[in-house]
Design a protein around this motif. Structure first.
Motif, short mmCIF file in Angstrom:
data_model
loop_
_atom_site.label_atom_id
_atom_site.label_comp_id
_atom_site.label_asym_id
_atom_site.label_seq_id
_atom_site.Cartn_x
_atom_site.Cartn_y
_atom_site.Cartn_z
N VAL A 14 48.21 6.61 90.12
CA VAL A 14 47.86 6.19 91.56
C VAL A 14 46.93 7.01 92.48
CG1 VAL A 14 48.80 5.54 93.83
CG2 VAL A 14 50.14 4.91 91.77
N ALA A 15 47.19 8.23 92.49
CA ALA A 15 46.20 9.25 93.07
C ALA A 15 44.79 9.22 92.56
CB ALA A 15 46.59 10.51 92.88
N ILE A 16 44.49 8.79 91.22
CA ILE A 16 43.31 8.86 90.58
C ILE A 16 42.62 7.64 91.08
CG2 ILE A 16 42.10 8.68 88.46
CD1 ILE A 16 44.19 10.53 87.34
N ALA A 17 43.47 6.66 90.83
CA ALA A 17 42.98 5.00 91.50
C ALA A 17 42.40 5.15 92.84
CB ALA A 17 43.93 4.21 91.50
N THR A 76 51.89 13.07 79.18
CA THR A 76 51.21 12.71 80.23
C THR A 76 50.00 13.49 80.76
OG1 THR A 76 53.57 12.87 80.99
CG2 THR A 76 52.28 11.38 82.30
N SER A 77 50.00 14.78 80.57
CA SER A 77 48.60 15.43 80.75
C SER A 77 47.59 14.83 80.22
CB SER A 77 48.86 16.88 80.57
OG SER A 77 50.00 17.34 81.24
N ILE A 78 47.76 14.60 78.68
CA ILE A 78 46.84 14.16 77.92
C ILE A 78 46.22 12.83 78.18
CG2 ILE A 78 46.23 13.52 75.58
CD1 ILE A 78 46.82 16.20 75.46
N GLU A 79 47.34 11.76 78.92
CA GLU A 79 46.69 10.61 79.30
C GLU A 79 46.10 10.59 80.43
OE1 GLU A 79 51.18 8.34 77.83
OE2 GLU A 79 50.59 8.37 79.93
N VAL A 80 46.50 11.59 81.43
CA VAL A 80 45.71 11.83 82.60
C VAL A 80 44.31 12.41 82.26
CG1 VAL A 80 45.39 13.28 84.85
CG2 VAL A 80 47.46 12.05 84.22
N MET A 81 44.16 13.09 81.39
CA MET A 81 42.81 13.94 81.03
C MET A 81 42.00 12.76 80.36
SD MET A 81 42.06 16.78 82.09
CE MET A 81 40.71 16.90 81.14
N ASP A 82 42.60 11.74 79.54
CA ASP A 82 41.84 10.82 78.98
C ASP A 82 41.29 9.91 80.08
OD1 ASP A 82 42.29 11.51 76.60
OD2 ASP A 82 44.05 10.51 76.05
N LEU A 83 42.10 9.85 81.29
CA LEU A 83 41.63 8.78 82.25
C LEU A 83 40.42 9.44 83.00
CD1 LEU A 83 44.53 7.53 84.39
CD2 LEU A 83 42.30 6.31 83.62
N ASP A 99 44.17 24.07 76.76
CA ASP A 99 43.93 22.66 76.02
C ASP A 99 43.22 21.81 77.08
OD1 ASP A 99 46.27 23.25 77.07
OD2 ASP A 99 47.31 21.99 75.43
N ILE A 100 43.62 21.88 78.24
CA ILE A 100 42.92 20.90 79.29
C ILE A 100 41.56 21.13 79.54
CG2 ILE A 100 43.02 19.99 81.69
CD1 ILE A 100 45.37 18.92 80.32
N ALA A 101 41.41 22.73 79.53
CA ALA A 101 39.95 23.19 79.91
C ALA A 101 39.21 22.97 78.71
CB ALA A 101 40.18 24.60 80.06
N HIS A 102 39.69 22.73 77.36
CA HIS A 102 38.78 22.63 76.23
C HIS A 102 38.29 21.10 76.09
CE1 HIS A 102 39.77 27.00 75.17
NE2 HIS A 102 38.67 26.55 74.68
N MET A 103 39.01 20.40 76.81
CA MET A 103 38.43 18.79 76.96
C MET A 103 37.60 18.64 77.66
SD MET A 103 42.52 17.24 76.96
CE MET A 103 41.96 15.42 76.60
N THR A 104 36.96 19.66 78.35
CA THR A 104 35.75 19.48 79.30
C THR A 104 34.37 20.08 78.69
OG1 THR A 104 36.11 21.67 80.40
CG2 THR A 104 37.30 19.87 81.25
N ASP A 105 33.42 19.73 79.31
CA ASP A 105 31.99 20.24 79.12
C ASP A 105 31.81 21.64 79.11
OD1 ASP A 105 31.80 17.53 78.65
OD2 ASP A 105 30.31 17.16 80.32
#
Ligand code: ATP
Ligand code: MG
Lengths: 238, 416
Positions: free
Chosen positions: A150-153, A176-183, A202-208
């Motif tokens: 909701v916050a992201i929306a 859920t973290s992965i889902e949010v990161m995918d969003l 692992d979150i950081a590694h999903m970024t450029d």
């Protein structure tokens, strides 16, 4: 999109002066997905708050969207935040007595968008987040992941150029973290610059790019390959 | 214009803590209720006093005969004299500040218990001499027919006006008294009008029979003499000067020593009236002060509550600012809430106050000797009160709102 030169920030508590940011130089291009890492107290949130015009810097030059930010009036800052920026917080920061749809629609209220129109847009965004059926629910009836979506929306609804997320997955389990990161990645792929503060690798590694802060300075910047296969480490030149 | 969004912002925020909102509202409501009720009652007191004065001319004076206390022009002290009808003419001619002058002569009701007869009916009534001028000084309402006029006076006509009690006792319910005769102290007098005293306290009562004073003088063999009269000053003229001028003329005409003030009794009624009105104005003012004080405490309550509310909602306001609420919008929202709360509560206080004042009016309406007469809430007072409420509502919200936007959004967000 964002350019920082020698940014300093100190907090004064009583007689103590705490020098938190000690000269940050940083350039973030439009459409980038960047993460900021660092140990607790290293100044990540401070930096993000300055980027988000929620706080002001003491020294240095901050250029946001070709505009220098310098002792700006709150009215103007509010307008910039509303038009240009979107925020996602670790603790979601939804307004407890408004339902999901009203929460999402609220930034448009400050743009004087008519009620019907903004509620319809809010529903569209909730739909994109897979939360259409939860539109009428109050925040306390939602799970952490749902709240964050909701916050992201809400951060998306004004179609900002930059989304600033301070530990958006900090209160969520790994799935859920992965889902949010995918969003967030999806949002980034639509051309929006996304800056995420995190201390999960692992979150950081999903970024450029990963910007490592240590003791108020940028210690290193790690460029991830777009498909995360290779990593290059670059130490900023003095 | 009506803005549904703003409206919802206000009501949701106030609904969030119903009990507190209601308690705060009650403070304001009672404030305005007490203000309005006090002012209404104050008005009732004033009406009561004014009505008991019965429209008696306020800028008036009364004169009566006393004995002389100084010998003068060969005449001894302790001499008795009487006013004459010619005195009236002389005073009228030479006192420019005089408006009306009217002798007061009462008829002798005899030793018998009843002085008035008609057919099988009889009664004992007050018989008073009057004149058109008397009706200017101490007026009565003419309910039917006419009042005594100058011709009646000049020609000593045997005509009378009667009060409601006389009509009630001397006539059947369906009888018209006008044109009928009453036998008063043995003389038949024709009724030309019925009257109603404006007050029972100022000499005219419901059991009154009025006739031309000249007729009365004849009936009782008083010649052209009398013991007492009333005089009024023109608007803007001083009653004291009127008293002095009249004294001088009377002293000259009756060979009274110019310094023998005690020989002619007189009393400045205007002074007394001013004292009474002054008292009631101060009571009215006191009521204003008390009512306003209570109202003010209610408003201070609102301001306090807004302070607490704003503090509690620091985080919410921080979120709103982060997503784009300008300082103006934050301040506006808080002020809207505060103004809404004060005016809404104040409005109901006003309504309740008006109802209470009307209730008091209804309760005292029938009573024979009301302390409060026709209390009512001045519409101007109501509007002033509402205006004051809106103004203070703004003020009550403004201070906490200013505080809310003085802190940085980041600090507001961090607030727990
Ligand atoms: N408003 C403030 N007043 C005083 N000191 C502050 C304030 N905000 C932050 N600090 C201090 O500044 C330092 C950096 O804080 P910051 O919140 O930026 O750290 P962080 O990197 O986000 O840490 P974490 O990972 O724990 O969130 C900390 O030592 C903190 O205590
Ligand atoms: Mg932090």
């Amino acid at each position: 999109m964002i350019r920082l030169q020698n940014i300093h920030k100190s907090y004064i508590t009583g007689t103590n002066k705490l020098h938190v940011l000690k000269g940050i130089d940083l350039h973030i291009k439009e459409g980038e997905l960047v993460s900021i890492m660092g140990s607790s107290g290293s100044g990540k949130s401070t930096l993000l708050n300055i980027l988000g015009l929620l706080d002001n810097h003491d020294e240095g030059v901050y250029i946001l969207n070709n505009q220098e930010i310098k002792s700006m009036s709150e009215t103007k800052a509010a307008k910039l935040r509303n038009n240009l920026l979107g925020f996602v917080f670790q603790s979601f920061n939804l307004i407890s007595f408004k339902n999901a749809m009203e929460n999402v629609a609220l930034p448009l209220y400050y743009q004087k968008v008519a009620r019907k129109k903004r509620n319809k847009m809010a529903l569209d965004y909730l739909d994109k987040m897979g939360l259409k059926d939860w539109a009428e629910h109050m925040p306390n009836e939602l799970s952490g992941g749902q709240k964050q979506r909701v916050a992201i929306a809400r951060s998306m609804i004004t179609q900002p150029k930059i989304i600033l997320a301070d530990e958006p997955t900090g209160a969520l389990d790994s799935k859920t973290s992965i889902e949010v990161m995918d969003l967030l990645k999806e949002i980034n792929q639509s051309g929006i610059t996304v800056i995420i503060v995190t201390h999960e690798n692992d979150i950081a590694h999903m970024t450029d790019r990963i910007i490592n802060l240590k003791d108020g300075r940028i210690e290193s910047i790690i460029e991830n390959n777009k498909i995360n296969s290779k990593e290059t480490i670059r130490v900023p030149q003095e | 214009m009506f803005d549904l969004d703003k409206w919802q912002e206000i009501t949701t925020a106030l609904k969030k803590n119903k009990l507190r909102t209601i308690l705060t509202g009650l403070g304001v409501m009672f404030g305005i209720l007490i203000l309005v009720t006090l002012l209404g009652i104050g008005r009732g007191f004033q009406n009561n006093i004014q009505s008991s004065l019965g429209n008696f001319a306020t800028n008036s004076t009364v004169f009566w005969v006393e004995r002389t206390t100084k010998p003068y022009k060969g005449l001894p002290r302790n001499r008795f004299y009487q006013f004459t009808n010619e005195d009236l003419v002389a005073i009228k001619q030479s006192v420019p500040e005089l408006k009306n002058i009217a002798p007061e002569i009462n008829g002798w009701s005899g030793n018998a218990t009843n002085n008035t007869f008609r057919k099988d009916k009889k009664g004992n009534f007050r018989i008073k001499g009057t004149s058109p001028e008397m009706n200017m000084v101490n007026p009565v309402d003419i309910t039917a027919g006419r009042f005594i006029n100058e011709n009646d006076l000049r020609e000593n006509r045997k005509v009378i006006t009667i009060g409601p009690r006389v009509k009630e006792l001397m006539f059947d319910k369906d009888e018209d008294p006008i044109g009928q005769y009453l036998k008063v102290n043995g003389i038949y007098l024709k009724i030309v009008g019925t009257i109603k005293p404006l007050s029972q306290n100022m000499g005219n009562r419901d059991d009154i029979i009025q006739l031309p004073y000249t007729t009365l003088q004849r009936m009782y063999n008083r010649g052209d003499k009398f013991y007492s009269f009333l005089a009024t000053a023109k608007v803007g003229e001083s009653v004291e000067e009127l008293q002095n001028s009249i004294f001088d003329i009377l002293a000259r005409r009756h060979s009274i020593h110019p310094d023998d003030k005690q020989a002619i009794g007189n009393f400045n009624i205007a002074k007394l009236f001013n004292k009474i009105f002054g008292l009631f104005n101060s009571i009215g003012f006191l009521f204003w002060v008390i009512g306003f004080g209570v109202l003010l405490t209610g408003i201070i309550g609102v301001s306090n509550i807004m302070h607490v509310v704003v503090k509690e909602r620091t985080k919410e306001l921080g979120i709103k600012r982060a997503i784009g609420a300008s300082p103006r919008e934050v301040v506006g929202q808080i002020i809207n809430e505060s103004v809404f709360l004060t005016t809404f509560a104040g409005f109901w206080g006003l309504v309740l106050g008006v109802l209470i004042v009307e209730g008091i009016g209804k309760m005292t309406e029938g009573s024979p000797n009301p302390q409060i007469l026709n209390p009512y809430v001045d519409i101007n007072v109501a509007f002033i009160a509402l205006g004051v409420l809106v103004f203070f509502g703004v003020l009550a919200g403004l201070l906490p709102a200013q505080r809310a936007i003085r802190i940085k959004p980041v600090d507001a967000l961090r607030y727990e």
